[in-house]
Scaffold this motif. Structure first.
Motif: not given
Lengths: 157, 636, 297, 359
Positions: B600, B604, D1-5, D24-27
């Motif tokens: 996803d 950010g 809305m969030k990055t998943t890593i 993640m939210d940004g960094e």
């Protein structure tokens, strides 16, 4: 920070620690535990080494009177050397080069004191004595001692 | 051609067509009225361009009919304020009520006590700047009208929508040409009314709230403007903008307690009026609130009409400030503009709603234009006009794209636009062109920024050169940040994603295509534009045409060729697009550390660091402080 | 007969030759960098031409592609870097060059964003933050150059003080040069500011998804970048070739040494440090040229 | 809305497979999910065979603390048989254990530095570690998997010559470690990256029962060598090295200081060799039958082996609880709310050994 600067300065003028490996071979220390070799003249084909080997890389073929040693599977633990009752196994200081194929070493056992051989010789002698016929030399596709052969069947593994 | 005819074509015809489209039944008939209006408006603006500058007096308007036009205008003006009063009463919005009453009082004071008689003067001026503005309003406005045919299909208030849109365009054209300040004030308040009505188009809770906020802020600007007009009439004894250049400033007896430098006080008031209209920093909330309106309205407000009126006013009064020695005032305008440029860009960085991003970026670019008018050298004013044009094209395009995207995916959130290029390639590519045109060389905005940077890098004209440079640099880089993030999101596709058959609504897509082509054409024609269409007052000493050497823009500080770089840019992108072939066999999923899971992507936006709730708390007081400093700079 | 003093040689032939040589010089510099870094770490290190071997090998590799968009941007990135190097060599407007160089980063960022890969995304975000960090400093340095030389044109650097005609920028803008040194690690992607390509954190950042010849193209673009950055620093002493090359070599060695004595910093730390130190240097230098009156309006 | 890593299982910062799913939210990491088990080999089941072979097998649980694993295994099995090993063997085991702690800590410090991009000191650490490995090759004959421990003692003796060499080694090593310590502790960027990052409070450390340098970095003086002494630690008193701040810096500093502790212990052991008898191996007269457990302070913390015999040559059950298994859950609360840049650093300062973790 200054200490690191001094250190990199020192590094710059000193000889590089790394070596150009395949071209300048690595010098092992004495007492390194590397490949195992079997002395066919001492082995009595008791099979202790086969049972004790954690990596299961030694196979004793009693019928064919030879020891099969899977070089690339060996972990060089030296336990076989410890358990061998006749000191027929010795660990030398030379490593086998890396290889794409499985290396298998066959050792022909020629020790006449080995029970199996004794039995066979006795049987042969009995046979000879009984039939007075010319005896066949050796059984099976025995390979000469110490020769490394590539096991074609297992190369794909 | 006769100036009067052209004027009525651009001002009265849209109003007329608006009324027609309001009256005729059925969507199809309305549609044809709108298309016709758009055509007439575009042709009229082109005719004005062809015809060149001229002046129109109030007598020439009176020809044929002995109508007391000025009186009618004044009467309409009072009527307008009464309408505001009505809305203020209806919505129980006491700020609106109070401000409207105050404005009514000021206007009455202006008309009854100050008005310097009915001396004849040039009521409308068609000069190069107003031609450029008229082109922006009419061409982009027409395209937006066409677009809204597709967009507003099925809306229940569509009749009044088209009426107000067209009245808005006519009113805006009139505002641009108006030279008589009382007339200008009427048209100014007219745009306030139109935008107010358009913002509350949906008649629901948030839109009524937003429209009320827009109304009271603009009324505040109206008060500043009317104060400015009163003071101009008192101090300069004229009410015609064009006559101000030669006017003799005298301090009236009633204001003798003011210092001598206060002679530029009216321009400070007018600048504040312009700030409210352009929604610069302390007044930014009405423009971001106006995003509840239908997208064509946002496009109209942001690109061609409403907000441009403010900076247009600033460009108009900039030479006057220079003439009457308002160097300090200019500096403060620079700071206010630069402040808005940088911090609105920063605020846009924390937004996910595409329309809010665009709203903040509009404010930030208007801030840049205001900053250029503050720097107030010929280079800077050239930059301001150039930015006005290029920004209108790009921003209009982007708003229309967002509207179309909203129709396709049902959301304005840029997170939802992930990989849109697979779903709607045409509109996505056009959006990306629009986004790139706002941040990258060699597009128009870059030309403007380049000129602004050059003009800001001189220490002689403005004392705050370093601060100005600082604002320009950071504002530009923040805008690069949010635009490239958005563009990247649009382009991010999964491997081997195929597009479903696209549905085309040509009423919406043809304006997009025209505007996208307009971006390239406008850059290619930069040099012609500079030589032919920007005409600066003599006070600046040099014409923008002096910049152009062949195809190159060459100032004393450096040179740049928009056409050459445009060609290079297209080549740089076109070569790989044409050459690269992706064989199906080499397609592969992205690297996800061996888990094979689709990641996803999103987030950010630094909400906790630079979100609206965090920053506006500090920025609004600073903005108000800057306004106070603006007046202090005049008075001290 | 064209002699060495002929302006045509210095205006056209020399830049053209340098533009062709730029990737080779850049690649060799990276090779030297790798060798030297290895020696500083007490290793033997690869041969100096190793970067070229790497690129050649990359061109022989099979492509693994996610989509077309990011490949387009990779080529655009390379072409833009080449363009900005060319503009620098052919003495164009310094401001335009800086923005063009920035455009190449924008293309890289767009490439990173448009693959929908986790590390590319984070890497692009970081690349943007890095741009946010170094671009203001670079532009302010350009602004100082303009103040001293009176023009954004590179040609003006050779002849900005008409009577003397030989005063190098270094004498008037020493602290601005230091500010350039400060952002050098960001531009050359080296520690302590190599956060966008921090392989321990986010694999390779925006270039994570590139394989085969496209990774090769990105690498070549990097060769150009190294050349560009050092040539830019060389502008600070154009009056003497020896000093000019010395200055470039100094910058290069400085970046290597700094790379070896520092750990990578976090984004927030990078922004804070570069802004505080860089702006301080620039403001002090500005004050210096304002006080000494060595500026042109 | 969030990055998943998906941080791992194939990630450059870890050599071994472990997966962290980061939201993640940004960094900033908002949420973290730990998943292990990518290299589960079923070793505990495999242990149910010849107990002599088990020593070699236990070495292979982890490539870095092989000596600790085999010592722990051997001690456990010896316990089930009631076997007392000769004193010389105990001394040799102690020396080997401390040598191994030395190289493991150097590796951990090096990897920590590498995870924050400090290549130069990483190389230096690994170069110093190379000397320890050379020492291993000289004493045991193998560099990594030493195979020196068997049930009942050790198989290689350390003679007087070798003891001399060990002494020289200690001198060289101490000098090098001092240099290293200077460089690490005084480096501005390293401090900047590590201090205040991934703070594990003392309470949290006690709640999660973390062990080893992680616990000691959080002001929990828990060291098996002091708490429950084994082999020779009854005689050689070990004082747990404790740092109070609980951040990545504290954990790394604990490791750096333990380098000197290890060198000190080796120095104390070498004279004991001379007095000890010549026997290095005691033959067992019985087969394993009882239950027994041992705890060993591995470089990463407490290592636990439970052994149960069934009166045959084969073991009934071996249970291994490794130190990383105890430390693993400690990542998650620390990673939550940290920067993405610090995720690798925080996990590496726990010195995760996934081979141990999964077994």
């Amino acid at each position: 920070m200054l200490k690191i600067l001094a250190n990199i300065g020192k590094n710059l003028i000193s000889k590089p620690y790394t070596s150009n490996y395949p071209f300048t071979p690595y010098q092992h220390f004495p007492g390194v535990r590397a490949d195992v070799t079997f002395d066919g003249t001492k082995c009595i084909l008791c099979g202790l080494c086969q049972r004790s080997c954690p990596a299961e890389c030694i196979l004793i073929h009693k019928e064919q009177e030879q020891i099969e040693y899977l070089n690339t599977q060996c972990i060089r633990c030296g336990y076989c050397v410890r358990v061998c009752p006749t000191n027929a196994i010795s660990q030398n200081e030379v490593y086998t080069k890396p290889s794409r194929q499985r290396l298998t070493v066959y050792t022909k056992v020629t020790n006449e004191n080995a029970p199996v051989i004794k039995k066979r010789m006795a049987a042969e002698a009995a046979k000879k004595a009984a039939a007075e016929k010319p005896a066949t030399a050796g059984t099976g596709p025995a390979k000469p001692a110490g020769e490394k052969k590539v096991d074609e069947k297992k190369t794909s593994a | 051609m006769d100036g009067l005819l052209l004027l009525s074509l651009t001002v009265l015809v849209p109003v007329l067509f608006g009324i027609i489209s309001y009256l005729v039944p059925g969507y199809n008939l309305k549609k044809y009225a709108v298309i016709l209006c758009a055509l007439v408006l575009s042709v009229a603006s082109l005719l004005i361009l062809y015809n060149g500058p001229q002046n129109l007096t109030v007598e020439s308007i009176n020809i044929g009919m002995s109508l007391p036009v000025s009186t009618i205008i004044i009467a309409l003006d009072f009527l307008l304020l009464l309408v505001f009063l009505y809305f203020g009463y209806k919505d129980r919005e006491y700020k609106v009520l109070g401000l409207a009453v105050l404005q009514l009082a000021l206007l009455a004071y202006l008309e009854l006590f100050v008005a310097g008689g009915e001396e004849a003067g040039i009521t409308f001026v068609i000069d190069d700047l107003s031609i450029v503005m008229c082109l922006i309003v009419s061409l982009i406005g027409s395209l937006i009208l066409l677009y809204s045919i597709g967009y507003m299909k099925g809306d229940k208030n569509v009749s009044s929508f088209f009426l107000i849109m067209m009245v808005f365009l006519g009113d805006m054209n009139a505002l641009i040409f108006a030279n008589d300040l009382t007339w200008l004030f009427f048209f100014w308040e007219g745009t306030t009314l139109c935008s107010f009505l358009l913002i509350r188009h949906y008649r629901d809770e948030p839109s009524i709230k937003a429209s009320d906020r827009a109304l009271w802020m603009n009324l505040l600007g109206g008060i500043a403007l009317v104060c400015g007009i009163i003071l101009i009439e008192m101090m300069y004894n004229t009410r015609f903008l064009s006559e101000l250049f030669t006017a003799q400033a005298t301090m009236p007896g009633a204001l003798s307690f003011l210092p001598a430098a206060a002679i530029i006080l009216p321009f400070a008031f007018m600048a504040v009026g312009a700030f409210t209209k352009s929604a610069l920093m302390p007044f930014n909330s009405w423009l971001t609130g106006a995003m509840v309106a239908p997208t064509p309205v946002s496009a109209l407000l942001h690109s061609s009409t409403m907000v441009n009126a403010g900076v247009y006013m600033l460009i108009r009064i900039a030479p006057l400030i220079l003439i009457f020695g308002g160097g300090l005032l200019s500096t403060v305008i620079t700071i206010v503009g630069g402040f808005s440029f940088m911090f609105c860009a920063l605020l846009a960085l924390s937004q996910t709603d595409s329309k809010r991003i665009l709203a903040y970026s509009t404010i930030s670019y208007l801030g840049l234009i205001a900053m250029c008018t503050g720097i107030n050298t010929w280079l800077a004013i050239t930059a301001a006009v150039a930015l006005l044009v290029f920004h209108a094209v790009s921003k209009g395009l982007l708003f229309l794209c967002v509207g179309e995207i909203t129709h396709i995916i049902g959301s304005r959130d840029i997170e939802q636009m992930q990989g849109l290029i697979a779903k709607a390639p045409l509109v996505t590519v056009i959006t990306v062109i629009g986004l790139i045109s706002l941040m990258a060389p060699p597009f128009g905005i870059f030309v403007g920024k380049w000129l602004a940077f050059q003009s800001a890098s001189t220490f002689t004209q403005i004392g705050w050169s370093l601060v100005a440079i600082f604002f320009i640099i950071f504002g530009s880089i923040f805008s690069v940040f949010y635009y490239s993030r958005w563009a990247g999101k649009l382009l991010a596709t999964k491997p081997a994603e195929t597009a479903p058959p696209a549905h085309h609504d040509w009423y919406m897509e043809i304006p997009l295509i025209i505007l996208a082509a307009g971006i390239f054409v406008s850059v290619a024609l930069t040099t012609i534009f500079f030589t032919q269409l920007i005409d600066l007052p003599d006070i600046y000493g040099q014409e923008p045409g002096g910049l152009v050497v062949g195809e190159v823009l060459r100032s004393a500080f450096g040179g740049f060729s928009p056409l050459m770089f445009l060609i290079l840019f297209i080549v740089i992108l076109l070569i790989p697009i044409l050459i690269i072939r992706v064989p199906k066999t080499s397609l592969t999923p992205t690297y996800s550390c061996g888990t094979g899971k689709e990641p996803d992507i999103g987030g950010g936006y630094f909400e906790t660091l630079i979100g609206e709730s965090k920053l506006l708390k500090y920025l609004n007081p600073i903005g108000i402080l800057l306004l106070a400093i603006l007046f202090l700079a005049v008075l001290l | 007969m064209i002699t060495l003093d002929d302006p045509i040689i210095w205006k056209i032939a020399f830049p053209a030759v340098m533009l062709i040589l730029a990737p080779i010089i850049g690649g060799l510099l990276i090779g030297i960098d790798r060798k030297l870094t290895a020696r500083l770490q007490n290793r033997a290190g690869p041969p100096i031409v190793q970067p070229f071997y790497d690129v050649l090998k990359l061109f022989g590799k099979e492509d693994k592609i996610v989509n077309k968009t990011y490949l387009v941007f990779a080529v655009a990135y390379l072409l833009t870097v080449v363009l900005s190097t060319g503009l620098l060599l052919f003495h164009y407007d310094l401001l335009v060059i800086t923005f063009m160089f920035g455009l190449s980063f924008i293309f890289l960022v767009l490439a990173g964003y448009s693959v929908r890969s986790q590390f590319s995304y984070v890497g692009s975000n970081r690349e943007l933050l890095q741009m946010l960090t170094y671009e203001p400093i670079l532009l302010l340095v350009v602004f100082l150059d303009r103040l001293v030389t009176g023009s954004f044109q590179i040609d003006a650097i050779w002849s900005f003080t008409e009577p003397a005609k030989t005063e190098p920028l270094l004498y008037t803008l020493p602290l601005a040069l230091l500010a350039l040194f400060l952002i050098l690690p960001i531009q050359l992607r080296k520690s302590p500011y190599d956060i966008a390509e921090a392989h321990q954190e986010i694999a390779q950042g925006p270039v994570t998804e590139y394989t085969g010849k496209f990774l090769g193209l990105v690498t070549i673009a990097h060769f150009y970048e190294v050349f560009f950055v050092l040539w830019f620093i060389g502008l600070y002493f154009v009056q003497n070739w020896a000093v000019r090359i010395g200055l470039m070599a100094l910058a290069f060695l400085f970046s290597i040494v700094i790379d070896n004595v520092t750990a990578r910093l976090r984004v927030d730390q990078m922004i804070r440090q570069v802004y505080i130190i860089g702006l301080l240097l620039i403001i002090v230098n500005l004050a210096y040229i304002l006080i000494t009156g060595k500026w042109i309006a | 809305m969030k990055t998943t890593i998906q941080f791992g299982p194939q990630h450059p910062v870890w050599v071994e497979p472990l997966r962290l799913k980061l939201t993640m939210d940004g960094e900033i990491v908002k949420d973290c999910e730990l998943e292990a088990g990518f290299c589960h080999r079923g070793l505990e089941k495999k242990f149910e065979w010849d107990y002599n072979k088990g020593a070699y097998l236990s070495e292979r649980i982890c490539g870095i603390c092989t000596q600790h694993h085999s010592t722990c295994y051997c001690t456990a099995v010896e316990g089930t048989m009631g076997l007392e090993i000769p004193r010389r063997a105990a001394v040799i085991r102690t020396i080997m254990l401390e040598l191994e702690r030395l190289h493991s800590h150097l590796l951990a410090i090096g990897l920590t530095l590498e995870s924050i991009g400090f290549e130069n000191l990483f190389m230096l650490c690994f170069r110093n570690r190379e000397i320890v490995l050379d020492m291993f090759e000289r004493t045991t004959g193998n560099r990594v998997l030493h195979g020196i421990n068997i049930v009942g003692g050790v198989i290689r003796n350390i003679g007087p010559e070798m003891a001399k060499e060990l002494e020289d080694f200690c001198d060289i090593m101490e000098k090098r470690c001092l240099d290293l310590k200077d460089m690490i502790l005084k480096s501005y960027t390293i401090r900047e990256r590590m201090q205040g990052v991934g703070v594990m409070s003392e309470q949290l450390a006690r709640d999660l029962c973390v062990v080893g340098p992680v616990a000691r970095g959080s002001n929990v003086p828990y060291d098996i060598r002091a708490v429950a002494p084994y082999v020779l630690y009854n005689e050689i008193k070990v004082k747990p090295i404790v740092e109070t701040s609980g951040d990545c810096w504290a954990r790394s500093v604990v490791r750096v200081r333990e380098l000197f502790q290890s060198i000190d212990i080796i120095r104390q052991c070498i004279p004991l060799l001379a007095d000890a008898g010549e026997d290095i191996f005691a033959k067992s007269k019985t087969l394993p039958e009882k239950e027994y457990f041992t705890r060993v302070e591995a470089p990463r913390g407490e290592l636990f082996y439970y052994a149960k015999g069934k009166k045959s040559k084969e073991m009934d059950r071996i249970k291994v609880r490794t130190s990383t298994y105890g430390n693993g859950p400690g990542f998650v609360p620390l990673i939550k709310g940290s920067h993405l840049a610090d995720v690798g650093l925080i996990t590496i300062t726990f010195d995760p050994c996934i081979g141990c973790f999964d077994r």
